[in-house]
Design an enzyme around this catalytic site. Structure first.
Site, PDB file in Angstrom:
ATOM      1  N   LYS A  78      33.833 -11.125  16.088  1.00 43.20           N
ATOM      2  CA  LYS A  78      34.333 -12.208  16.025  1.00 43.20           C
ATOM      3  C   LYS A  78      35.259 -11.938  16.271  1.00 43.20           C
ATOM      4  O   LYS A  78      36.054 -10.808  15.886  1.00 43.20           O
ATOM      5  CB  LYS A  78      34.039 -12.693  14.478  1.00 43.20           C
ATOM      6  CG  LYS A  78      34.736 -13.500  14.288  1.00 43.20           C
ATOM      7  CD  LYS A  78      34.466 -14.470  12.671  1.00 43.20           C
ATOM      8  CE  LYS A  78      35.127 -15.214  11.972  1.00 43.20           C
ATOM      9  NZ  LYS A  78      34.485 -15.404  10.609  1.00 43.20           N
ATOM     10  N   SER A 153      32.277 -19.691  10.044  1.00 43.86           N
ATOM     11  CA  SER A 153      33.714 -20.336  10.770  1.00 43.86           C
ATOM     12  C   SER A 153      32.784 -18.840  12.014  1.00 43.86           C
ATOM     13  O   SER A 153      33.745 -19.383  13.311  1.00 43.86           O
ATOM     14  CB  SER A 153      34.563 -19.512  10.143  1.00 43.86           C
ATOM     15  OG  SER A 153      34.060 -18.194   9.452  1.00 43.86           O
ATOM     16  N   SER A 177      30.281 -18.142   6.078  1.00 44.24           N
ATOM     17  CA  SER A 177      30.608 -17.947   7.278  1.00 44.24           C
ATOM     18  C   SER A 177      29.811 -17.158   7.787  1.00 44.24           C
ATOM     19  O   SER A 177      29.414 -16.686   9.314  1.00 44.24           O
ATOM     20  CB  SER A 177      32.175 -17.292   6.970  1.00 44.24           C
ATOM     21  OG  SER A 177      32.703 -19.057   7.214  1.00 44.24           O
TER      22      SER A 177
END
Ligand code: GLN
Length: 477
Positions: A78, A153, A177
């Site tokens: 990420k 996210s 997330s």
């Protein structure tokens, strides 16, 4: 080679027996990214040259007979985890051209282990969100239905793994997330206990709940990645000193005598197809000797409101350092300092980030802090206590991950409150710092489409073994 069926564990055998090289594997995954990511848009950056260089290095180590679980295994991270020679944007315009001066602790650990970083994945700006639509660059699409969100996210990491662009990926979970996108993309997402994995080099969102964890295809793969990235780090004051256990050791344990709590409040009003899928899993556990215990978490209804006071408060403080002076978006032509800050922050931050800064600044301000921030901290203690009482009776809790399957891109983005309710089953475990995981539960029908949903397992702090063993059991039974 069928990438669909490849797991870290299977790739390991092929690599160790010399049937494939790390370079073969890396090239395969780079090719999948090239083919599929035009549509899915999971990646913000692909580092072909760097990946091949790392693969060559891994092949050398393999030839020398080194046996390390993640040696030669390609992964994606990420884009909120700092990477030394690659850009780290956090999905924000503010950091569009930012390259970090050092690697995050987890990236460093994975480098040493010989895992191969293929690139960086898309996310909601600074990890604020549940759909990747808050990314300053573009939204990611769900591989199961391109019109839908992969969740957020960490949506890029979940979608990339579901579309076979890597063998595992890294996400971060502050209030759901990792678990929510895992549910929407039909993969396993593990949120380790708070403090189990160092936050050093992770751009802070909510420092009191942020944690890094893996997306994987199997519980066994999850165990391998966790073992590599976990551990004490003196650069993170909240990092736990307890030694890291071998999460794979007893993975094949059965569930006889395991006490599984079913949280009453999490099933009230739940989508009936999702409930049916989870009930089936509970039935399997029961048949195999687990004891099913009804549990009530009476403060669970306060977890979303509590989370959405604490989180913006910490965000408003953590993002105060983004002033455009040392790094990030700036305009040197502006000589007035206040205007300089104003320009960087108003141009650099997106709408949701600004909303959270404003909410948080308000909750922390003189005259309101007692009413909001301090009150929320008091309720947080009650939520923690609720879980503690539950874990006096059971080893693990079973719950839904999300109230529905993936929603359509654009469907909720203009309704922040609906978006915040995505975290209804997730925020509690985050506020309490517990170990939690989402794993595939099956498919439900929506708009004539079969869409995946997950189920959630929650265990006490540092009991990752319990959820991984239970997940492994459910995967195989
Ligand atoms: N959806 C939650 C939020 O928007 C969780 C985000 C996260 O875990 N990073 O805050």
């Amino acid at each position: 080679m069928d990438l669909n069926k490849l797991t870290i564990t299977k790739a390991r055998k092929l690599l160790d027996s010399g049937q494939i090289s790390a370079q073969d594997l890396t090239r395969k995954y780079l090719k999948v990214i090239e083919e599929k990511d035009k549509e899915i848009k999971a990646c913000l950056l692909v580092d072909k040259k760097g990946a091949i260089r790392q693969a060559k290095e891994a092949d050398k180590r393999l030839k020398q007979g080194e046996k390390t679980p993640l040696l030669g295994i390609p992964y994606l991270a990420k884009d909120i985890l700092m990477t030394k020679d690659l850009k780290t944007t956090a999905g924000s315009k503010f950091l569009e051209d930012y390259t970090a001066p050092y690697n995050a602790f987890v990236i460093e650990k994975l480098n040493k282990a010989g895992a191969i970083l293929l690139g960086k994945t898309n996310l909601d700006e600074f990890a604020h969100g549940s759909s990747t639509e808050n990314s300053a660059f573009f939204s990611t699409h769900n591989p199961y239905d391109l019109e839908r969100t992969p969740g957020g996210s960490s949506g890029g990491s979940a979608a990339a793994l579901a579309a076979d662009m890597c063998l595992f990926s890294l996400g971060t979970d502050t209030g759901g997330s990792i678990r929510q996108p895992a549910s929407y993309c039909n993969v396993i997402g593990l949120k380790p206990s708070y403090g189990r994995v160092s936050r050093s080099g992770l751009m802070a969102m909510t420092s009191s709940t942020d944690v890094i964890g893996p997306f994987s295809k199997t519980a066994r793969d999850s165990a391998l990645v966790l073992k590599t990235i976990a551990g004490h780090d003196k650069k993170d004051a909240s990092s736990l000193k307890e030694s890291v256990v071998d999460y794979s050791k007893d993975l094949d344990k059965d569930v006889k005598g395991l006490k599984v709590g079913v949280v009453k409040e999490y099933f009230q009003g739940l989508n009936k197809d999702i409930k049916e899928l989870i009930d089936k899993k509970i039935e399997i556990l029961k048949k195999q000797g687990a004891e099913i215990v009804p549990i009530s978490l009476k403060y669970s209804k306060y977890s979303v409101p509590t989370y959405y006071i604490i989180t913006p408060s910490e965000i408003s403080s953590n993002l105060a350092r983004f002033d455009g002076v040392l790094w990030g978006l700036s305009d040197e032509k502006i000589k007035d300092l206040k205007k300089y800050y104003q320009n960087s922050r108003s141009k650099g931050f997106g709408q949701e980030t600004k909303r959270r800064i404003i909410l948080g600044t308000f909750s922390l301000s003189a005259g309101y802090a007692d009413k909001y921030y301090k009150k929320a901290q008091t309720v947080r203690e009650l939520i923690k206590k609720d879980f503690k009482t539950a874990f006096d009776k059971v080893d693990v809790l079973i719950a839904p991950t999300t109230p529905h399957p993936a929603f359509k891109l654009g469907e909720q983005i203009n309704d922040p409150l609906t978006m915040y309710l995505e975290d209804i089953y997730l925020a509690g475990a985050s506020l309490a710092g517990l170990a939690a995981l989402s794993m595939p539960a099956g498919f439900v029908k929506k708009d004539n489409k079969e869409l995946p949903v997950g189920l959630q397992l929650i265990a006490p702090k540092l009991k990752e073994t319990t959820i991984l063993e239970t997940a492994n059991f459910l995967e195989n039974n």
